[in-house]
Design a protein around this motif. Structure first.
Motif, PDB file in Angstrom:
ATOM      1  N   GLN A 104     -10.275  -4.187   0.378  1.00 27.06           N
ATOM      2  CA  GLN A 104     -10.626  -2.762   0.374  1.00 27.06           C
ATOM      3  C   GLN A 104      -9.625  -1.959  -0.451  1.00 27.06           C
ATOM      4  O   GLN A 104     -10.000  -0.995  -1.123  1.00 27.06           O
ATOM      5  CB  GLN A 104     -10.680  -2.235   1.813  1.00 27.06           C
ATOM      6  N   TRP A 105      -8.365  -2.370  -0.422  1.00 21.99           N
ATOM      7  CA  TRP A 105      -7.347  -1.650  -1.209  1.00 21.99           C
ATOM      8  C   TRP A 105      -7.588  -1.860  -2.705  1.00 21.99           C
ATOM      9  O   TRP A 105      -7.550  -0.910  -3.485  1.00 21.99           O
ATOM     10  CB  TRP A 105      -5.949  -2.125  -0.827  1.00 21.99           C
ATOM     11  N   TRP A 106      -7.879  -3.093  -3.098  1.00 19.01           N
ATOM     12  CA  TRP A 106      -8.130  -3.364  -4.521  1.00 19.01           C
ATOM     13  C   TRP A 106      -9.366  -2.629  -5.032  1.00 19.01           C
ATOM     14  O   TRP A 106      -9.473  -2.354  -6.239  1.00 19.01           O
ATOM     15  CB  TRP A 106      -8.313  -4.867  -4.757  1.00 19.01           C
ATOM     16  N   LEU A 151      -0.713  -8.088  -3.491  1.00 18.83           N
ATOM     17  CA  LEU A 151      -0.545  -7.175  -2.359  1.00 18.83           C
ATOM     18  C   LEU A 151       0.186  -7.900  -1.241  1.00 18.83           C
ATOM     19  O   LEU A 151      -0.252  -8.947  -0.771  1.00 18.83           O
ATOM     20  CB  LEU A 151      -1.902  -6.671  -1.879  1.00 18.83           C
ATOM     21  N   LYS A 211     -10.377   0.406  -3.921  1.00 22.67           N
ATOM     22  CA  LYS A 211     -10.234   1.858  -3.887  1.00 22.67           C
ATOM     23  C   LYS A 211     -10.409   2.403  -5.297  1.00 22.67           C
ATOM     24  O   LYS A 211      -9.952   1.792  -6.271  1.00 22.67           O
ATOM     25  CB  LYS A 211      -8.860   2.252  -3.359  1.00 22.67           C
ATOM     26  N   ASP A 270       1.237  -6.650   1.859  1.00 31.61           N
ATOM     27  CA  ASP A 270       1.170  -6.103   3.220  1.00 31.61           C
ATOM     28  C   ASP A 270       0.769  -7.125   4.280  1.00 31.61           C
ATOM     29  O   ASP A 270       1.160  -6.977   5.445  1.00 31.61           O
ATOM     30  CB  ASP A 270       0.155  -4.960   3.273  1.00 31.61           C
ATOM     31  N   LYS A 290      -9.059  -6.124   4.503  1.00 32.10           N
ATOM     32  CA  LYS A 290      -8.258  -4.904   4.311  1.00 32.10           C
ATOM     33  C   LYS A 290      -7.595  -4.918   2.942  1.00 32.10           C
ATOM     34  O   LYS A 290      -7.499  -3.882   2.272  1.00 32.10           O
ATOM     35  CB  LYS A 290      -7.206  -4.786   5.415  1.00 32.10           C
ATOM     36  N   GLN A 296       0.819  -1.210   0.000  1.00 32.26           N
ATOM     37  CA  GLN A 296       0.000   0.000   0.000  1.00 32.26           C
ATOM     38  C   GLN A 296       0.853   1.260   0.000  1.00 32.26           C
ATOM     39  O   GLN A 296       0.447   2.291  -0.528  1.00 32.26           O
ATOM     40  CB  GLN A 296      -0.940  -0.020   1.208  1.00 32.26           C
TER      41      GLN A 296
END
Length: 353
Positions: free
Chosen positions: A145-147, A127, A149, A129, A142, A90
């Protein structure tokens, strides 16, 4: 007359048949995802022309590289790779700004995708993280949610006929039960599909990616739960001959891949390394045998990992090249990329574009 009675009945039957044929199936969304990369019949990855695709490539730590690894992608192309797994986080250290911590945005990702596609390499975006997460139930959402955005999603959907999304790298440290890990991934898959992602989604095995047995018991359930049946299952084969946390003989390795083949699922060794680094010690893996078995079974493999050009401090014992250049390939990296009957160069086939 008899005909006057028969004709209305035939008309009614015809209408019923037509209505049944027109009715949309609940399990088949009105999306033709087969116009790009897709999993065919829940069994193997195919390109838009319907040809079977066997991934042959490497992992590239883009977030740790100067210029986000654009130079390294040029060098990876020389191996003949048809795919690259792009390591994202991220946030990253932007070396063009003195190492300032900077958010990864869609604008930053897009050149990686276009560069790979121009070179005939499928981008597998992952990802990083949540590697080794202790609670996949809270951490995998989580990642999802990033993918989803807006800036990330807009770029990803733009190219989704040509990419693979690996939701999260190794999002379990071995603490999750099979049911917990299955349910967390089901939720993530549903969220991505609802957000408009139709591309193949790659799922890592639990327990740092190593637990291939999970797919034998839960793989079909995951595939059936995806409305597009468009999943790839990734095993990270850190199976050393004599390791601090487990030993894997050649017989064990052969049996593992035989079991995965018998599952009928689309399997990829998402990380294939020369050794498993445990407490700073490198425990050798029979990677040559794994490459041979992948070739025999039609499994993809992605070597871990390439190496860095302008950031040599990021190189380690598993870097295939210590200067990020093709000419710098050495040891196992040279063998995997070039000097083996089942090397990337000798077995990679480009996809129909």
């Amino acid at each position: 007359m008899k005909n006057s009675k028969i004709i209305p009945v035939l008309v009614a039957i015809l209408l019923i048949v037509l209505l049944a044929a027109c009715k949309k199936k609940d399990t088949a969304p009105d999306i033709d995802h087969t116009t790009g990369l897709h999993v065919k019949d829940g069994q193997y990855l195919a390109d838009k022309c319907g040809n079977k695709v066997v991934l042959r490539g490497v992992n590239m730590g883009n977030v740790y590289a100067v210029d986000f690894g654009m130079k390294e992608l040029e060098e990876i192309e020389k191996t003949g790779a048809n795919s690259v797994r792009l390591v994202l986080e991220q946030n990253y250290k932007d070396w063009s700004r003195g190492g300032a911590v900077t958010a990864v945005t869609g604008t930053k990702i897009e050149p990686l995708i276009t560069s790979c596609l121009a070179k005939g390499m499928i981008p597998v975006l992952e990802l990083h993280d949540f590697t080794g997460a202790a609670n996949v139930t809270t951490d995998l959402p989580k990642a999802t949610q990033w993918w989803t955005k807006s800036d990330i999603k807009s770029v990803m959907l733009k190219y989704q006929k040509s990419i693979i999304v690996n939701i999260a790298n190794e999002p379990d440290n071995g603490s999750a039960s099979d049911a917990t890990y299955r349910n967390a991934n089901l939720t993530a898959i549903k969220a991505l599909r609802n957000a408009g992602y139709t591309c193949p989604i790659m799922i890592d095995a639990p327990n740092w990616g190593k637990d291939h047995v999970f797919f034998l018991y839960e793989g079909k359930a995951l595939m059936e739960a995806d409305p597009l049946h468009n999943l790839l299952f990734s095993v990270h084969a850190y199976w050393p001959t004599n390791g601090a946390f487990g030993n894997y003989s050649n017989t064990n390795i052969i049996d593992n891949l035989k079991a995965l083949k018998s599952s009928g699922l689309p399997i990829v060794l998402g990380e294939l390394a020369a050794a498993d680094i445990q407490n700073g010690i490198a425990y050798p893996i029979n990677y040559s045998l794994l490459m041979k078995l992948c070739q025999e079974n039609g499994f993809g493999y992605l070597a871990w990992w390439w190496g860095f050009y302008n950031n040599p401090g990021a190189n380690n014992q598993l870097s295939m090249t210590n200067d990020g250049l093709y000419t710098g390939l050495h040891g196992a990296g040279f063998i995997m990329a070039y000097d083996d009957l089942n090397s990337i160069l000798d077995t990679s086939k480009k996809i129909c574009q």
